[in-house]
Design a protein around this motif. Sequence first.
Motif, PDB file in Angstrom:
ATOM      1  N   UNK A   1       5.218   7.441   6.279  1.00 27.44           N
ATOM      2  CA  UNK A   1       6.203   6.391   6.516  1.00 27.44           C
ATOM      3  C   UNK A   1       7.144   6.793   7.644  1.00 27.44           C
ATOM      4  N   UNK A   2       7.628   8.030   7.595  1.00 26.91           N
ATOM      5  CA  UNK A   2       8.554   8.528   8.618  1.00 26.91           C
ATOM      6  C   UNK A   2       7.884   8.579   9.984  1.00 26.91           C
ATOM      7  N   UNK A   3       6.664   9.128  10.045  1.00 30.55           N
ATOM      8  CA  UNK A   3       5.960   9.256  11.321  1.00 30.55           C
ATOM      9  C   UNK A   3       5.598   7.887  11.895  1.00 30.55           C
ATOM     10  N   UNK A   4       5.124   6.978  11.053  1.00 25.93           N
ATOM     11  CA  UNK A   4       4.745   5.644  11.530  1.00 25.93           C
ATOM     12  C   UNK A   4       5.969   4.870  12.011  1.00 25.93           C
ATOM     13  N   UNK A   5       7.095   5.005  11.310  1.00 23.45           N
ATOM     14  CA  UNK A   5       8.299   4.280  11.733  1.00 23.45           C
ATOM     15  C   UNK A   5       8.842   4.829  13.053  1.00 23.45           C
ATOM     16  N   UNK A   6       8.439   6.056  13.410  1.00 20.29           N
ATOM     17  CA  UNK A   6       8.830   6.627  14.697  1.00 20.29           C
ATOM     18  C   UNK A   6       7.806   6.303  15.785  1.00 20.29           C
ATOM     19  N   UNK A   7       6.767   5.530  15.439  1.00 22.94           N
ATOM     20  CA  UNK A   7       5.789   5.107  16.439  1.00 22.94           C
ATOM     21  C   UNK A   7       4.482   5.866  16.429  1.00 22.94           C
ATOM     22  N   UNK A   8       4.300   6.804  15.511  1.00 23.02           N
ATOM     23  CA  UNK A   8       3.055   7.580  15.430  1.00 23.02           C
ATOM     24  C   UNK A   8       2.040   6.813  14.589  1.00 23.02           C
TER      25      UNK A   8
ATOM     26  N   UNK B   1       0.832  -1.197   0.000  1.00 23.57           N
ATOM     27  CA  UNK B   1       0.000   0.000   0.000  1.00 23.57           C
ATOM     28  C   UNK B   1       0.872   1.255   0.000  1.00 23.57           C
ATOM     29  N   UNK B   2       0.623   2.156  -0.948  1.00 22.19           N
ATOM     30  CA  UNK B   2       1.423   3.384  -0.985  1.00 22.19           C
ATOM     31  C   UNK B   2       1.004   4.346   0.121  1.00 22.19           C
TER      32      UNK B   2
ATOM     33  N   UNK C   1      -6.537  -6.980  13.249  1.00 19.66           N
ATOM     34  CA  UNK C   1      -5.103  -7.186  13.452  1.00 19.66           C
ATOM     35  C   UNK C   1      -4.377  -7.109  12.112  1.00 19.66           C
ATOM     36  N   UNK C   2      -3.308  -6.326  12.083  1.00 16.15           N
ATOM     37  CA  UNK C   2      -2.461  -6.256  10.901  1.00 16.15           C
ATOM     38  C   UNK C   2      -1.038  -5.958  11.327  1.00 16.15           C
ATOM     39  N   UNK C   3      -0.111  -6.330  10.475  1.00  9.49           N
ATOM     40  CA  UNK C   3       1.307  -6.053  10.697  1.00  9.49           C
ATOM     41  C   UNK C   3       1.789  -5.191   9.545  1.00  9.49           C
ATOM     42  N   UNK C   4       2.746  -4.336   9.817  1.00 10.56           N
ATOM     43  CA  UNK C   4       3.244  -3.407   8.807  1.00 10.56           C
ATOM     44  C   UNK C   4       4.755  -3.528   8.694  1.00 10.56           C
TER      45      UNK C   4
ATOM     46  N   UNK D   1       4.040  -2.701   3.487  1.00  9.77           N
ATOM     47  CA  UNK D   1       3.600  -4.076   3.240  1.00  9.77           C
ATOM     48  C   UNK D   1       2.770  -4.469   4.456  1.00  9.77           C
ATOM     49  N   UNK D   2       1.481  -4.638   4.234  1.00  7.51           N
ATOM     50  CA  UNK D   2       0.533  -4.882   5.321  1.00  7.51           C
ATOM     51  C   UNK D   2       0.071  -6.337   5.252  1.00  7.51           C
TER      52      UNK D   2
END
Length: 150
Positions: free
Chosen positions: A34-41, A27-28, A73-76, A106-107
Amino acid sequence: MAMTAPPTTVDRVPVTRRRVRTIKVYWPVAEETLTAASAGDLDALRRDDSFAALLRVLESTPELGDFGVYGDVFEVAFGAEGFTVRPGARPSLGTVGGRFLSTTLAVTTYVDGTLDDDALAPVLARLVAAHPWEIPVLELSAPLDLVSRA
């Protein structure tokens, strides 16, 4: 003569297995997401219009990510997808003839492994319909066992 260690407490933990299939969808997302999610947001995923569409499908499709007391439930996995746009394409990113890199998640989620094709088809159709790419990339595994605590 080889000696074997006595069983530990961990060896005696009861486990359960259930039959599932994994659905992995690429998923684009915006680079900022991407940056915010990888930092836990994790709220960044809901603020991203593209990814929010996937979350709506997960939340409104009870067959996806059902773990009993946990739902949706999903994993990223964080990444990027490279591609060349060929003539005839109608890309959501890029132009014909160009090579591009899309920030992508990749979900992976799960569905009951005993669902037959007729029951699974509308679940997959919902994911495809919500996907922003001209040619969505979804992987459906063969049935497999998911192991957890009993």
